[in-house]
Design a protein around this motif. Sequence first.
Motif, PDB file in Angstrom:
ATOM      1  N   LYS A  13       0.518   0.816  -6.237  1.00 48.66           N
ATOM      2  CA  LYS A  13       1.070   0.950  -4.892  1.00 48.66           C
ATOM      3  C   LYS A  13       2.592   0.972  -4.974  1.00 48.66           C
ATOM      4  N   SER A  14       3.217   1.697  -4.058  1.00 44.43           N
ATOM      5  CA  SER A  14       4.675   1.663  -3.968  1.00 44.43           C
ATOM      6  C   SER A  14       5.078   0.273  -3.473  1.00 44.43           C
ATOM      7  N   TYR A  15       6.341  -0.038  -3.595  1.00 45.12           N
ATOM      8  CA  TYR A  15       6.803  -1.355  -3.140  1.00 45.12           C
ATOM      9  C   TYR A  15       6.486  -1.547  -1.654  1.00 45.12           C
ATOM     10  N   ASP A  16       6.763  -0.538  -0.837  1.00 45.44           N
ATOM     11  CA  ASP A  16       6.512  -0.650   0.609  1.00 45.44           C
ATOM     12  C   ASP A  16       5.027  -0.816   0.919  1.00 45.44           C
ATOM     13  N   GLU A  17       4.166  -0.045   0.213  1.00 48.18           N
ATOM     14  CA  GLU A  17       2.717  -0.193   0.412  1.00 48.18           C
ATOM     15  C   GLU A  17       2.256  -1.584  -0.006  1.00 48.18           C
ATOM     16  N   ALA A  18       2.768  -2.054  -1.138  1.00 47.52           N
ATOM     17  CA  ALA A  18       2.378  -3.369  -1.654  1.00 47.52           C
ATOM     18  C   ALA A  18       2.772  -4.479  -0.681  1.00 47.52           C
ATOM     19  N   VAL A  19       3.957  -4.385  -0.116  1.00 44.97           N
ATOM     20  CA  VAL A  19       4.409  -5.394   0.856  1.00 44.97           C
ATOM     21  C   VAL A  19       3.524  -5.352   2.101  1.00 44.97           C
ATOM     22  N   ALA A  20       3.195  -4.156   2.578  1.00 48.93           N
ATOM     23  CA  ALA A  20       2.342  -4.032   3.769  1.00 48.93           C
ATOM     24  C   ALA A  20       0.962  -4.634   3.529  1.00 48.93           C
ATOM     25  N   ILE A  21       0.371  -4.376   2.361  1.00 48.91           N
ATOM     26  CA  ILE A  21      -0.944  -4.950   2.044  1.00 48.91           C
ATOM     27  C   ILE A  21      -0.836  -6.462   1.905  1.00 48.91           C
ATOM     28  N   MET A  22       0.222  -6.935   1.245  1.00 48.07           N
ATOM     29  CA  MET A  22       0.422  -8.381   1.086  1.00 48.07           C
ATOM     30  C   MET A  22       0.538  -9.055   2.452  1.00 48.07           C
ATOM     31  N   LEU A  23       1.243  -8.441   3.379  1.00 43.99           N
ATOM     32  CA  LEU A  23       1.376  -9.023   4.720  1.00 43.99           C
ATOM     33  C   LEU A  23       0.035  -9.040   5.446  1.00 43.99           C
ATOM     34  N   ASP A  24      -0.781  -7.994   5.271  1.00 45.12           N
ATOM     35  CA  ASP A  24      -2.137  -7.999   5.839  1.00 45.12           C
ATOM     36  C   ASP A  24      -2.932  -9.180   5.288  1.00 45.12           C
ATOM     37  N   ILE A  25      -2.854  -9.354   3.982  1.00 50.01           N
ATOM     38  CA  ILE A  25      -3.577 -10.453   3.337  1.00 50.01           C
ATOM     39  C   ILE A  25      -3.111 -11.778   3.907  1.00 50.01           C
ATOM     40  N   HIS A  26      -1.808 -11.943   4.019  1.00 47.70           N
ATOM     41  CA  HIS A  26      -1.232 -13.199   4.507  1.00 47.70           C
ATOM     42  C   HIS A  26      -1.582 -13.461   5.976  1.00 47.70           C
ATOM     43  N   GLN A  27      -1.501 -12.428   6.804  1.00 46.96           N
ATOM     44  CA  GLN A  27      -1.698 -12.604   8.245  1.00 46.96           C
ATOM     45  C   GLN A  27      -3.160 -12.557   8.679  1.00 46.96           C
ATOM     46  N   LYS A  28      -3.977 -11.737   8.016  1.00 42.34           N
ATOM     47  CA  LYS A  28      -5.360 -11.548   8.431  1.00 42.34           C
ATOM     48  C   LYS A  28      -6.367 -12.268   7.543  1.00 42.34           C
ATOM     49  N   GLY A  29      -5.891 -12.838   6.435  1.00 43.98           N
ATOM     50  CA  GLY A  29      -6.801 -13.563   5.552  1.00 43.98           C
ATOM     51  C   GLY A  29      -7.343 -12.732   4.401  1.00 43.98           C
ATOM     52  N   LYS A  30      -7.227 -11.415   4.522  1.00 40.24           N
ATOM     53  CA  LYS A  30      -7.652 -10.528   3.444  1.00 40.24           C
ATOM     54  C   LYS A  30      -7.053  -9.154   3.673  1.00 40.24           C
ATOM     55  N   GLY A  31      -7.048  -8.340   2.610  1.00 43.72           N
ATOM     56  CA  GLY A  31      -6.522  -6.991   2.724  1.00 43.72           C
ATOM     57  C   GLY A  31      -7.172  -6.080   1.701  1.00 43.72           C
ATOM     58  N   VAL A  32      -7.242  -4.806   2.026  1.00 42.50           N
ATOM     59  CA  VAL A  32      -7.842  -3.817   1.127  1.00 42.50           C
ATOM     60  C   VAL A  32      -6.763  -3.296   0.183  1.00 42.50           C
ATOM     61  N   CYS A  33      -7.018  -3.444  -1.113  1.00 42.20           N
ATOM     62  CA  CYS A  33      -6.078  -2.982  -2.139  1.00 42.20           C
ATOM     63  C   CYS A  33      -6.280  -1.505  -2.457  1.00 42.20           C
ATOM     64  N   GLY A  34      -7.504  -1.013  -2.260  1.00 48.55           N
ATOM     65  CA  GLY A  34      -7.808   0.377  -2.540  1.00 48.55           C
ATOM     66  C   GLY A  34      -9.303   0.609  -2.525  1.00 48.55           C
ATOM     67  N   THR A  35      -9.698   1.867  -2.572  1.00 45.08           N
ATOM     68  CA  THR A  35     -11.102   2.259  -2.583  1.00 45.08           C
ATOM     69  C   THR A  35     -11.334   3.137  -3.802  1.00 45.08           C
ATOM     70  N   TYR A  36     -12.355   2.768  -4.596  1.00 45.57           N
ATOM     71  CA  TYR A  36     -12.579   3.406  -5.892  1.00 45.57           C
ATOM     72  C   TYR A  36     -14.075   3.524  -6.169  1.00 45.57           C
TER      73      TYR A  36
END
Length: 99
Positions: free
Chosen positions: A46-69
């Motif tokens: 993930k780019s730095y901006d994408e990584a920060v956005a996912i990290m904030l989702d994890i922090h605020q919502k309790g979990k976050g999707v890192c990707g689909t594979y």
Amino acid sequence: MAQKEWIESESQTGLEEPELYRVIMWNDDYTTMDFVVEVLADIFYKSYDEAVAIMLDIHQKGKGVCGTYTYEIAETKVQQTLQRARANEFPLRVTMEKD
């Protein structure tokens, strides 16, 4: 005598798209935000901006999707993340679920 070659289309062979799985990272009170961003950049590309956005989702919502594979790639990314977390003594929880 030359052999005939038969070319079958995708519909004739019955090929289907592989099932996809989401890799989910869960919030905890010990794993640092910087570590999560680092893992998202290094393992999930993930780019730095994408990584920060996912990290904030994890922090605020309790979990976050890192990707689909596909299954094998998702499983590998879960294992790589858990190994790095354990090596850094973080209790990070990462799971995968069918998309």
